[in-house]
Scaffold this motif. Structure first.
Motif, PDB file in Angstrom:
ATOM      1  N   SER A 136      12.429 -18.344 -35.253  1.00 37.76           N
ATOM      2  CA  SER A 136      13.135 -17.051 -34.740  1.00 37.76           C
ATOM      3  C   SER A 136      14.554 -17.930 -34.897  1.00 37.76           C
ATOM      4  O   SER A 136      14.802 -19.730 -34.937  1.00 37.76           O
ATOM      5  N   GLY A 137      15.455 -17.540 -35.030  1.00 37.33           N
ATOM      6  CA  GLY A 137      16.805 -17.803 -35.026  1.00 37.33           C
ATOM      7  C   GLY A 137      17.783 -18.568 -33.204  1.00 37.33           C
ATOM      8  O   GLY A 137      17.828 -19.547 -33.768  1.00 37.33           O
ATOM      9  N   THR A 138      16.509 -18.181 -32.172  1.00 37.86           N
ATOM     10  CA  THR A 138      17.469 -18.971 -31.246  1.00 37.86           C
ATOM     11  C   THR A 138      16.214 -20.408 -31.084  1.00 37.86           C
ATOM     12  O   THR A 138      16.822 -20.864 -30.232  1.00 37.86           O
ATOM     13  N   ASN A 141      18.384 -22.750 -33.218  1.00 37.66           N
ATOM     14  CA  ASN A 141      19.096 -23.275 -32.567  1.00 37.66           C
ATOM     15  C   ASN A 141      18.750 -24.284 -31.135  1.00 37.66           C
ATOM     16  O   ASN A 141      19.464 -24.981 -30.834  1.00 37.66           O
ATOM     17  N   TYR A 164      27.340 -15.441 -29.925  1.00 35.28           N
ATOM     18  CA  TYR A 164      25.884 -15.552 -30.282  1.00 35.28           C
ATOM     19  C   TYR A 164      25.078 -16.569 -30.564  1.00 35.28           C
ATOM     20  O   TYR A 164      24.937 -16.600 -32.478  1.00 35.28           O
ATOM     21  N   HIS A 165      24.132 -16.840 -29.741  1.00 32.18           N
ATOM     22  CA  HIS A 165      23.562 -18.015 -30.451  1.00 32.18           C
ATOM     23  C   HIS A 165      21.774 -18.244 -30.447  1.00 32.18           C
ATOM     24  O   HIS A 165      21.019 -18.445 -30.694  1.00 32.18           O
ATOM     25  N   GLY A 166      21.392 -16.691 -29.685  1.00 36.27           N
ATOM     26  CA  GLY A 166      20.111 -16.608 -29.991  1.00 36.27           C
ATOM     27  C   GLY A 166      19.635 -15.080 -28.222  1.00 36.27           C
ATOM     28  O   GLY A 166      20.420 -15.565 -26.974  1.00 36.27           O
ATOM     29  N   GLU A 225      29.763 -20.163 -34.849  1.00 33.22           N
ATOM     30  CA  GLU A 225      29.900 -19.333 -35.864  1.00 33.22           C
ATOM     31  C   GLU A 225      30.764 -19.578 -37.020  1.00 33.22           C
ATOM     32  O   GLU A 225      31.499 -19.664 -36.286  1.00 33.22           O
ATOM     33  N   ASP A 258      26.205 -22.870 -36.507  1.00 34.10           N
ATOM     34  CA  ASP A 258      25.133 -21.856 -37.356  1.00 34.10           C
ATOM     35  C   ASP A 258      25.218 -20.508 -38.223  1.00 34.10           C
ATOM     36  O   ASP A 258      26.424 -19.428 -37.378  1.00 34.10           O
ATOM     37  N   VAL A 260      23.094 -18.394 -38.517  1.00 34.12           N
ATOM     38  CA  VAL A 260      21.670 -17.295 -38.474  1.00 34.12           C
ATOM     39  C   VAL A 260      21.918 -15.813 -39.675  1.00 34.12           C
ATOM     40  O   VAL A 260      21.402 -15.521 -40.418  1.00 34.12           O
ATOM     41  N   MET A 261      23.715 -15.489 -39.016  1.00 36.25           N
ATOM     42  CA  MET A 261      24.156 -14.633 -39.616  1.00 36.25           C
ATOM     43  C   MET A 261      24.416 -14.430 -40.631  1.00 36.25           C
ATOM     44  O   MET A 261      24.900 -13.642 -41.826  1.00 36.25           O
ATOM     45  N   LYS A 285      16.492 -14.888 -39.641  1.00 38.06           N
ATOM     46  CA  LYS A 285      16.919 -13.267 -40.348  1.00 38.06           C
ATOM     47  C   LYS A 285      16.231 -13.752 -41.563  1.00 38.06           C
ATOM     48  O   LYS A 285      15.197 -13.810 -41.932  1.00 38.06           O
ATOM     49  N   PHE A 293      10.996 -15.669 -38.511  1.00 37.57           N
ATOM     50  CA  PHE A 293      11.900 -16.688 -39.669  1.00 37.57           C
ATOM     51  C   PHE A 293      12.905 -17.201 -38.075  1.00 37.57           C
ATOM     52  O   PHE A 293      13.632 -17.155 -38.135  1.00 37.57           O
TER      53      PHE A 293
HETATM   54  C1  LIG Z   1      24.432 -15.671 -35.126  1.00 39.56           C
HETATM   55  C2  LIG Z   1      22.790 -15.856 -34.020  1.00 39.56           C
HETATM   56  N1  LIG Z   1      22.392 -17.077 -33.838  1.00 39.56           N
HETATM   57  C3  LIG Z   1      21.412 -16.968 -33.401  1.00 39.56           C
HETATM   58  C4  LIG Z   1      20.339 -15.590 -33.445  1.00 39.56           C
HETATM   59  C5  LIG Z   1      18.967 -15.202 -32.825  1.00 39.56           C
HETATM   60  O1  LIG Z   1      18.015 -15.121 -33.994  1.00 39.56           O
HETATM   61  P1  LIG Z   1      17.404 -14.429 -33.970  1.00 39.56           P
HETATM   62  O2  LIG Z   1      17.220 -12.800 -33.158  1.00 39.56           O
HETATM   63  O3  LIG Z   1      16.228 -14.548 -34.359  1.00 39.56           O
HETATM   64  O4  LIG Z   1      16.298 -15.451 -32.099  1.00 39.56           O
HETATM   65  C6  LIG Z   1      21.187 -14.554 -34.187  1.00 39.56           C
HETATM   66  C7  LIG Z   1      20.609 -12.698 -34.194  1.00 39.56           C
HETATM   67  O5  LIG Z   1      21.128 -12.192 -33.515  1.00 39.56           O
HETATM   68  C8  LIG Z   1      22.615 -14.663 -34.341  1.00 39.56           C
HETATM   69  O6  LIG Z   1      23.289 -13.286 -34.777  1.00 39.56           O
END
Ligand SMILES: Cc1ncc(COP(=O)(O)O)c(C=O)c1O
Length: 455
Positions: A136-138, A141, A164-166, A225, A258, A260-261, A285, A293
């Motif tokens: 996961s993105g969480t 990070n 937002y980082h998770g 971000e 970050d 992720v997005m 994502k 992932f």
């Molecule tokens: C910028 C950002 N970082 C981290 C995450 C966390 O990713 P995940 O939901 O896969 O844990 C998200 C999820 O929306 C995100 O937008």
């Protein structure tokens, strides 16, 4: 000052009527929800997906469309907040998944060639010397922050309000005043180690906070971000981001971007488009092809903290880190479907779509933000034109109008997120995007009295 209460009352009446139609139109979704509450708290296992009075339950998705259990068909403009970029059954992903099942199998509990192949592709595409996978993105990070801590020998992090980082790394929605605010919510990991800069896009404030934390000898990383996604799809200005990077470096901290997005917004990610050269990047994502992932990577010397050949290396565990389905689907998605050329033209399409929405919304309480294929819809009292950070809209939001819009877009056959986030899907036809612009125009016309900004 005109008395706002008559229009507020009218908005509430329109919202109540829309909600009543929603309940009448979706009895099978309601029945599913009633069953779900018996085993899931509130019937929910992903907070974002809860919508009162109950969420729509989807039956299936195909391409850029969704069908709910009551038989309604939607154009999917939410794109699972970026994880669904390729759509719900992209042939490339299907082929990769079938091949992985037939030729490799699940959970081998061993190294396979697939993680090496995907890591090499991500390295080349996003300019990362070394890469590691998560689910996961969480987690990406969390592990990137852990790397920064080990590398610098410090614990503290600076993050931005609205960032937002998770699931366990959120800023505080309820920030107080002052330049340095610890406003992280209770479910944030290591809450006390983070300091939140109250205004994204405010370089002077960011510098002050970074310097203050570094002066205490505590700063390991600045995590940001390049465009805040969940915080409102608010692009970071390049001077701001470059300035934050410089401030992090001058103060001996790592600059973690970050993506992720935002990695979808340019062939090498938004950071590359803005010339940010971060120390570490986090990904997630759609890069798993639609499967769970995450990934993080960057400087070789920093990532070496996880090199198991070295004495004293940190462990980075995770049963599914190299799961064969995500490794194969993600690789195929990036290699064959979301090529650099496709990425550029897709985001140009998003820019044109957003401009059309902006034209339609001008002078109303609806404001449009974003970049490329990611779009934010904001409902505010003043119809703000320039939204630079979450703080700009605080106290001005009109959740009644936002919810009314969401209910009525559902009725018009468009699946959007209730909070107003759109993440386009590759396979959506231009005609469908134009139809949404028209649906928005109709909404604004129908609710003219509620939506026009008072002069
Ligand atoms: C910028 C950002 N970082 C981290 C995450 C966390 O990713 P995940 O939901 O896969 O844990 C998200 C999820 O929306 C995100 O937008």
């Amino acid at each position: 000052m005109p008395n706002p209460s008559p229009t507020r009352d009218a908005a509430l009446a329109a919202l109540r009527a829309a909600e009543a139609r929603f309940v009448a139109n979706n009895p099978l979704s309601q029945a599913q929800h009633n069953l779900a509450v018996a085993s899931l708290p509130g019937g929910n296992t992903r907070t974002l997906l809860h919508t009162a009075p109950f969420p729509i339950t989807m039956q299936r998705g195909e391409g850029a469309h969704l069908w709910d259990v009551d038989g309604h068909k939607y154009v999917d403009l939410a794109g699972d907040l970026s994880a669904g970029l390729l759509g719900h059954s992209h042939p490339t992903v299907q082929r990769a998944l079938h091949a992985a099942l037939a030729e490799t199998g699940l959970s081998l509990g061993a190294t396979t060639p697939h993680e090496r192949r995907h890591a090499a592709l991500l390295s080349a595409r996003f300019g990362l010397a070394r890469v590691r996978f998560t689910t996961s993105g969480t987690e990406a990070n969390l592990h990137a922050l852990a790397a920064a801590r080990r590398f610098t020998g410090k614990r503290g992090g600076v993050v931005f309000a609205g960032g937002y980082h998770g699931g366990v790394l959120r800023d505080g929605a309820a920030l107080g005043g002052g330049a340095v605010v610890d406003g992280l919510p209770d479910n944030t990991v290591d809450k006390r180690d983070f300091v939140v800069v109250r205004r994204y896009n405010d370089l002077a404030m960011a510098r002050r906070v970074i310097e203050a934390v570094a002066a205490r000898g505590e700063l390991a990383a600045v995590l940001v971000e390049a465009m805040q996604g969940a915080g409102g799809v608010i692009p970071g200005r390049s001077e701001f981001l470059l300035g934050v990077r410089a401030a992090a470096r001058e103060n001996g901290a790592l600059f973690i971007l970050d993506e992720v997005m935002t990695s979808r917004l340019a062939p090498g990610g938004l950071g590359a488009a803005l010339g940010l050269s971060p120390d570490l990047v986090t990904l997630g994502k759609y890069l798993g092809g639609g499967l769970p992932f995450g990934a993080f990577g960057g400087r070789e010397d920093v990532m070496a903290v996880y090199d198991p050949r070295l004495a004293g290396a940190m462990a980075h565990s995770g049963t599914f880190n190299n799961n064969t389905l995500a490794m194969c689907a993600g690789y195929a998605a990036l290699k064959e479907a979301y090529t650099p050329e496709v990425c550029v033209s897709f985001n140009e399409r998003g820019d044109r779509f957003r401009e059309k929405l902006r034209d339609v919304a001008r002078g109303t309480r609806l404001s449009i933000t974003g970049r490329g294929s990611l779009i934010g819809l904001h409902f505010t009292e003043d119809g703000l034109e320039d939204i630079e950070c979450a703080e700009d809209i605080k106290g001005k939001e009109r959740p009644d109008l936002r919810d009314l819009f969401w209910f009525e877009m559902l009725e018009a056959g468009f699946w959007t997120t209730r909070r107003g986030f759109l993440a386009l899907i590759l396979e959506t036809e231009n005609e469908e995007l134009d139809a949404f612009v028209e649906a928005v125009r109709d909404f604004l016309e129908r609710h003219r009295q509620l939506m026009l900004v008072d002069k």
